[in-house]
Design an enzyme around this catalytic site. Structure first.
Site, PDB file in Angstrom:
ATOM      1  N   HIS A 162       0.831  -1.198   0.000  1.00 53.37           N
ATOM      2  CA  HIS A 162       0.000   0.000   0.000  1.00 53.37           C
ATOM      3  C   HIS A 162       0.874   1.261   0.000  1.00 53.37           C
ATOM      4  CE1 HIS A 162      -2.906  -2.953   1.611  1.00 53.37           C
ATOM      5  NE2 HIS A 162      -3.835  -2.166   1.102  1.00 53.37           N
ATOM      6  N   ASP A 197      -4.933  -6.080  -7.315  1.00 48.20           N
ATOM      7  CA  ASP A 197      -5.077  -5.369  -6.056  1.00 48.20           C
ATOM      8  C   ASP A 197      -5.332  -3.894  -6.407  1.00 48.20           C
ATOM      9  OD1 ASP A 197      -5.150  -4.974  -3.331  1.00 48.20           O
ATOM     10  OD2 ASP A 197      -3.207  -5.900  -2.944  1.00 48.20           O
TER      11      ASP A 197
END
Length: 483
Positions: free
Chosen positions: A184, A256
């Site tokens: 992330h 993702d």
């Protein structure tokens, strides 16, 4: 320059968008009628079961073939139960029990919950082999650090979910378990040769392919042996040569979230990341959580531009849309199974608890809850013993700011139960616990990824393999403190 409407529709057909709020805004519904594949629901979209079902029905009214997705892993990553914590233990606890039938039953029950809420694509299970003890993003989301154990539970999880009519999305290919950074926030690197990946990271993915997983999610990780300097999400060597040709996967490849720095940062923006992912072999693109009409249109326009300048062959875009439609056709209508099993999650969590030492003499303790952060995947979900020990004094402290002497004085004649997550990782946390244990009767509850560290002098050390509501209840019972 006007965008070709046919290409725009194809581009939208590869996107999982998102929106804020408990009801869908007009633009989110309109894009579904114009070809958008679907939306991902996050905690900020979910108030309760009835509201979530109504929201899903609103989306399905706009497009009967909509993909309504969410990240419902049980354990520490939950969207349906983000306000309370999941009633199911996560993968680490299920792996500790090591009963694949139990894992299948738990995931079938999660699937039934999702189906009742109108969700037909679960961005789960996590099937990464957690070989890095300090992995900041996988940890208790993994079934363990042994490839064979993870593989058998991964297959069981997929089987359970899909028996409920909810498509599974096994993640994160080709394996995020050996990383010590969070994709992330940056682009992690796994510098291992292909033979190591085949032995360590790929067995669970081979197992879910064999089990019939309808989709597999990519990892925003750099694997120099395969991807050079780019993330696996953009790599044909990973998504086509390895996943499709070697492992035989025929379902939808899901990315993702493209907003993550491991993707958008590596590509120079979300739009370019979308083009690179599709060209690399991905089919369904998760845009992310912080999404609006402008961003969704921007990504669609970038895909159309990629076709126009030759970076993305139109045949590849059409192939991706076809796979997304096949996934939606299988998953619509949501739900083919009965109701969730009552108390199954708690019973499973109880089987996972491990107690070292003795819990005798811990009645009426002072509970010291060590505050900790959370990963972006987890979000701010409640955890700990609080909901299960009404009437027992509980104090919340930050280890670096807490005084062992003051806590011992506050406890008086009472024992102390220290509850934390990943206690071994922070020197301040280890120091506080060791100081308490040296001066007082102390039990420690570890609700994160376990380690070999044990504080000298602790009377008991309790490991739960997760911090869900079910794990907390099981820990309270193991200590003799449950309501």
């Amino acid at each position: 320059m006007a965008i070709d409407p046919g290409l725009r529709r194809l581009a939208l057909g590869t996107l999982l968008s998102a929106f804020p709020g408990h009801t869908a805004p007009e633009w989110a519904l309109r894009l579904l009628t114009e070809g958008l594949a679907g939306h991902t629901l996050f905690g900020f979209n979910i108030a309760d079961a009835a509201q979530t079902a109504a929201l899903s029905a609103q989306l399905r009214e706009a497009s009967p073939a909509v993909l309504v997705a969410t990240d419902e892993e049980g354990g520490d990553v939950t969207r349906l139960a983000h306000l309370t914590g999941s009633p199911y233990p996560g993968n680490a606890a299920l792996g500790a029990v090591d009963d694949p039938d139990l894992t299948r039953e738990v995931y079938a029950s999660i699937g039934a919950d999702l189906a009742a809420a109108g969700v037909n694509l679960d961005l789960a299970p996590t099937v990464d082999v957690n070989t890095a003890d300090d992995n900041p993003i996988i940890g208790t989301r993994s079934f363990g650090n042994d490839p064979a154990r993870v593989a058998r539970h991964a297959a069981a999880a997929v089987t359970g979910l899909q028996a409920a009519g909810v498509a599974a999305c096994a993640k994160h290919f080709p394996g995020h378990g050996a990383t010590v950074t969070d994709s992330h926030l940056e682009l992690p690197t796994i510098d291992a040769p292909l033979e190591v990946l085949r032995a360590r990271d790929l067995p669970p993915f081979a197992a879910v392919v064999e089990a019939g997983a309808k989709s597999i999610m990519t990892a925003h990780i750099r694997v120099p042996a395969l991807t050079d300097g780019m993330p696996a999400t953009f790599s044909r060597a990973v998504l086509v040569d390895l996943l499709r040709r070697d492992l035989g996967f025929t379902g939808a490849v899901v990315t993702d979230a493209l907003e993550m720095r491991g993707a958008a940062g590596a590509a120079g923006g979300i739009g370019n990341a979308a083009v690179l992912a599709l060209a690399g072999g991905a089919d369904l693109l998760c845009v992310g959580a912080d999404v609006d009409l402008e961003l969704t249109e921007h990504v669609a326009a970038a895909i159309v531009a990629g076709v126009g300048d030759g970076r993305l062959p139109v045949a590849r875009l059409e192939e991706a849309v076809g796979r997304c439609r096949e996934l939606a056709a299988w998953a619509t209508p949501a739900g083919r199974a009965g109701a969730a099993a009552s108390d199954l999650g708690y019973a499973a969590a109880r089987r996972a608890v491990r107690v070292e030492g003795t819990v005798a003499g811990l009645a009426d303790p002072l509970i010291v809850h060590l505050e900790s952060g959370h990963s972006i995947a987890e979000g701010p979900v409640p955890w700990g013993l609080g909901p299960h020990v009404n009437g027992t004094e509980l104090v919340r402290v930050v280890a670096a700011d807490a005084s062992a002497e003051e806590l011992v004085a506050r406890a008086g004649a009472r024992p102390i139960v220290v509850v934390g997550r990943h206690n071994h990782r922070a020197p301040a946390t280890r120091d506080l616990i060791e100081r308490l244990a040296a001066a007082h009767a102390v039990a420690v509850v570890e609700m994160g990824w376990p380690s070999a560290w044990r504080p000298a002098g602790a009377r008991a050390y309790v490991t739960t393999f997760g911090a869900s509501l079910a794990n907390g209840r099981a820990a309270a019972e193991a200590l003799g403190l449950a309501l």
